[in-house]
Motif scaffolding. Sequence first.
Motif, mmCIF file in Angstrom:
data_model
loop_
_atom_site.group_PDB
_atom_site.id
_atom_site.type_symbol
_atom_site.label_atom_id
_atom_site.label_comp_id
_atom_site.label_asym_id
_atom_site.label_seq_id
_atom_site.Cartn_x
_atom_site.Cartn_y
_atom_site.Cartn_z
ATOM 1 N N SER A 269 0.789 -1.383 -0.215
ATOM 2 C CA SER A 269 -0.382 -0.504 0.058
ATOM 3 C C SER A 269 0.701 1.392 -0.011
ATOM 4 N N ILE A 270 0.210 2.267 -0.748
ATOM 5 C CA ILE A 270 1.018 3.680 -0.620
ATOM 6 C C ILE A 270 -0.103 4.441 -0.716
ATOM 7 N N GLU A 271 0.463 5.433 0.024
ATOM 8 C CA GLU A 271 -0.596 6.535 0.064
ATOM 9 C C GLU A 271 0.354 7.564 0.354
ATOM 10 N N LEU A 272 -0.105 8.929 0.311
ATOM 11 C CA LEU A 272 0.649 10.649 0.286
ATOM 12 C C LEU A 272 -0.010 11.864 0.301
ATOM 13 N N TYR A 273 0.334 12.944 1.443
ATOM 14 C CA TYR A 273 -0.188 13.437 2.378
ATOM 15 C C TYR A 273 0.615 14.737 1.594
ATOM 16 N N SER A 274 0.150 16.197 1.672
ATOM 17 C CA SER A 274 1.194 17.628 0.900
ATOM 18 C C SER A 274 0.077 18.710 1.418
ATOM 19 N N GLU A 275 1.064 19.501 1.986
ATOM 20 C CA GLU A 275 0.618 20.942 1.956
ATOM 21 C C GLU A 275 2.285 21.504 1.107
ATOM 22 N N ILE A 276 1.196 22.170 0.214
ATOM 23 C CA ILE A 276 2.486 23.186 -0.795
ATOM 24 C C ILE A 276 2.162 24.511 -1.068
ATOM 25 N N ASP A 277 2.793 25.420 -0.871
ATOM 26 C CA ASP A 277 2.641 27.077 -1.022
ATOM 27 C C ASP A 277 3.135 27.891 -1.789
ATOM 28 N N LEU A 278 2.920 26.923 -3.084
ATOM 29 C CA LEU A 278 3.547 26.931 -4.213
ATOM 30 C C LEU A 278 3.801 28.739 -4.600
ATOM 31 N N LYS A 279 4.722 29.172 -4.325
ATOM 32 C CA LYS A 279 5.275 30.900 -4.601
ATOM 33 C C LYS A 279 4.860 30.823 -6.373
ATOM 34 N N LYS A 280 4.655 32.542 -6.532
ATOM 35 C CA LYS A 280 5.067 32.560 -7.896
ATOM 36 C C LYS A 280 5.979 32.532 -8.491
ATOM 37 N N ASP A 281 6.375 32.344 -9.530
ATOM 38 C CA ASP A 281 7.672 31.814 -10.272
ATOM 39 C C ASP A 281 7.973 33.685 -10.141
ATOM 40 N N ILE A 282 9.723 32.804 -10.364
ATOM 41 C CA ILE A 282 11.118 34.386 -10.353
ATOM 42 C C ILE A 282 10.599 34.978 -12.110
ATOM 43 N N LYS A 283 10.485 36.203 -12.657
ATOM 44 C CA LYS A 283 10.294 36.522 -13.009
ATOM 45 C C LYS A 283 11.783 37.756 -13.484
ATOM 46 N N ILE A 284 12.331 37.787 -14.302
ATOM 47 C CA ILE A 284 13.398 38.902 -15.429
ATOM 48 C C ILE A 284 12.803 39.109 -16.539
ATOM 49 N N ASN A 285 12.942 40.620 -16.759
ATOM 50 C CA ASN A 285 13.198 40.775 -18.327
ATOM 51 C C ASN A 285 13.814 39.742 -18.901
ATOM 52 N N VAL A 291 22.605 42.227 -21.762
ATOM 53 C CA VAL A 291 23.290 40.968 -21.443
ATOM 54 C C VAL A 291 24.317 41.105 -22.186
ATOM 55 N N ASN A 292 23.857 41.161 -23.156
ATOM 56 C CA ASN A 292 25.204 41.528 -24.021
ATOM 57 C C ASN A 292 26.266 42.966 -23.342
ATOM 58 N N SER A 293 25.726 43.889 -23.110
ATOM 59 C CA SER A 293 26.627 45.272 -22.873
ATOM 60 C C SER A 293 27.212 44.548 -21.655
ATOM 61 N N ILE A 294 26.705 43.804 -20.446
ATOM 62 C CA ILE A 294 27.367 43.297 -19.984
ATOM 63 C C ILE A 294 28.401 42.717 -20.047
ATOM 64 N N LEU A 295 28.613 41.704 -20.834
ATOM 65 C CA LEU A 295 29.011 40.408 -21.080
ATOM 66 C C LEU A 295 30.132 40.709 -22.204
ATOM 67 N N LYS A 330 18.680 36.265 -9.799
ATOM 68 C CA LYS A 330 18.116 37.474 -8.824
ATOM 69 C C LYS A 330 17.662 38.771 -9.790
ATOM 70 N N SER A 331 18.160 38.735 -11.313
ATOM 71 C CA SER A 331 18.702 39.853 -11.638
ATOM 72 C C SER A 331 19.736 39.624 -12.895
ATOM 73 N N GLN A 332 19.449 40.340 -14.048
ATOM 74 C CA GLN A 332 20.237 40.821 -15.035
ATOM 75 C C GLN A 332 21.674 40.392 -15.178
ATOM 76 N N ASN A 333 22.201 40.660 -13.757
ATOM 77 C CA ASN A 333 23.464 40.709 -13.761
ATOM 78 C C ASN A 333 23.711 39.480 -13.805
ATOM 79 N N ASP A 334 22.860 38.204 -13.273
ATOM 80 C CA ASP A 334 23.337 36.580 -12.845
ATOM 81 C C ASP A 334 22.783 35.897 -14.324
ATOM 82 N N LEU A 335 21.965 36.298 -14.732
ATOM 83 C CA LEU A 335 21.531 36.085 -16.523
ATOM 84 C C LEU A 335 22.640 36.029 -17.433
ATOM 85 N N ALA A 336 23.114 37.114 -17.224
ATOM 86 C CA ALA A 336 24.869 37.365 -17.978
ATOM 87 C C ALA A 336 25.536 36.012 -17.397
#
Length: 636
Positions: A269-285, A291-295, A330-336
């Motif tokens: 037998s198998i059973e599952l319990y969950s408490e999940i508080d999904l946060k909003k996805d982090i989005k960056i422009n 990014v080309n300017s940074i790099l 968290k930022s354009q620098n991180d994506l770069a």
Amino acid sequence: MKFLFNHINNFIDQDITIEDLSEKLIQLGHENTFDQNVIDIEFTPNRGDCLSLLGIARDLGAFYKIKQIEFYNSEIREYDINFKNTIKETCPNISFLKIDIDATNSNYLPYLEDYFDNFGLNKNNFFTDISNYLSYELGLPTHCYDATYINDNLLILEDIEADKGIEFETLLDKKIELTGKNHVFTINNKIINLAGVIGGKKSSCSKDTTSVIVECAYFKPESIIGKSIKYDIQSDAAYKFERGVDPELQEKALRRFAKIVQDHTNIKSIELYSEIDLKKDIKINLDEKNVNSILGTKISKKEYTKLLETLGFVCLDNSVEVPSYRSDIKSQNDLAEEIARVLGFDNIAPQEINIKSQTKEKVDLNESTIKSFLIDKGFNEVINFPFSGEELSNSIKVDNPLDSNKSFLRTSLRESLIQNLTYNERRQKDIIKIFEISDVYDSHEGQINYKKVLGLVASGRKGHNYKNFNNIIDENYLKSVFKDFTDTKIEFSQVDRSEIQSKSKYPIFLLEIEVSNLLKGAKDYVSVNKTLYDFKKYKPISEFPSTNRDLSFLIKDKSNLQELDNTILNFDNELIKEIFMFDYYLNNETNAIKAGYRIIFQSDKKTLVDAEIDSVMNNIISSCLEIDSIEIPGLK
């Protein structure tokens, strides 16, 4: 962290060599070494998502097609567990999986057996072994409870705060005293798990367990940081929670747990319990021009989005959706930086940059003199991480810190020096004289300010010699030291012992002073030691305990003291860390000398036993007793 090459290779949909893998990992910023089938990878503190096979595979997706992990895909009915979560702020996501099996199986499939055999790990029991492997594979810790212990009792996840210690016995048979604030799981007001760190003995699984409750949670890093050090526990779970795990992987991790169980035995037998508080996805422009300017690159929007998608990012029309497991982005620098890692920093053409020069006060002209002076006086220089986790009103926040738990520039050296002192005291050092010279930073009304500061912390004995061994460092001693260097008034503060997690009782003195102020009253000083740059080769600090042995000699002819001194102080053995004379008495009537020597033993590889130490001591004694007129009173 060590991984088996064939385990990583199993994720990759093509044949590669360990040399190929090593080269790609280095390009991605993961320094590594390898030996035969084992590759040891060093991760920066902000890349907690890489502390698993899955994490490495996700990064390697930039270069290779990655195979998917198999999960338990059958329907799982809802588990009606009697559970209450009172700390949803720091543990927003938690799941429990209850599994009943026909029988345990000790004959593991190769992928599981290899994990234990190649790393030389001891097996515990069926469910705990799967839990340990799963942490290695997915990077998300789980904890297994014997379901017969939990039964229908109310299981509570809560905060406890104790002024006096609360005894808790871990599943490793170690009893610890919980103090201060801790996250714990309790049943009937009894602690069964130090949450995010280690489980308790009474509720743990055994080799006979066939009904298990597997808990899988997400704890915010700041709620776990420091617990394993505080209680002197080696905890893989705490190590990963401190660096940040995927907050949305709980149910998938438990389905993977169930799949591994299913690979080895029949699930009743198998059973599952969950408490999940999904946060909003982090989005960056989505801004490839930025990014080309940074790099200094010229990649197209199409190429930019393709590179990010190979690393698990989702690129929409005008934004980049950050995966839940990449808490460091968290930022354009991180994506770069992500783009640069995939392209390869060496493959980006260098460009000249122009930075306006700033006038800097020349306060470091005699910095080397300060260092020489302090080294002459028995102090040791340290170089600390220039960042802090402490946010003050005038702190400067770093946009993309290497460690998300230390995201501010230091405004003071105090925190770092206290950590240095604690580290040394826990390793049984009875003389601590440490200094650091570094810039510290703050902001005021938008203006960034910095100054060069000397920080110093001292505690313990004045020295390892017979004149100072029984004298304890105090404020008068420290002020007398500085009188030889400067007329500037020096003020020390005493650190409250309650701040320090160690057994030492010596008073602690701390100094912070601007280098420019110290040098205003500086006297002419010529160092008595070798040049600062005559460095010794680095030797790792042993994590094993040291042991002291003392010898007391009677020298009937004081002219033989020098020969005794040379014999014992120059005795060479790899287990001896230090030898010094701690006691000296001259009897003017008889011309005899009593001299006491302390020998400190410590191994870099193991805890020493008495027989090993006795063997070395016997050799020392034999060598010393060959000298005329030398006796060891009381020696049989």
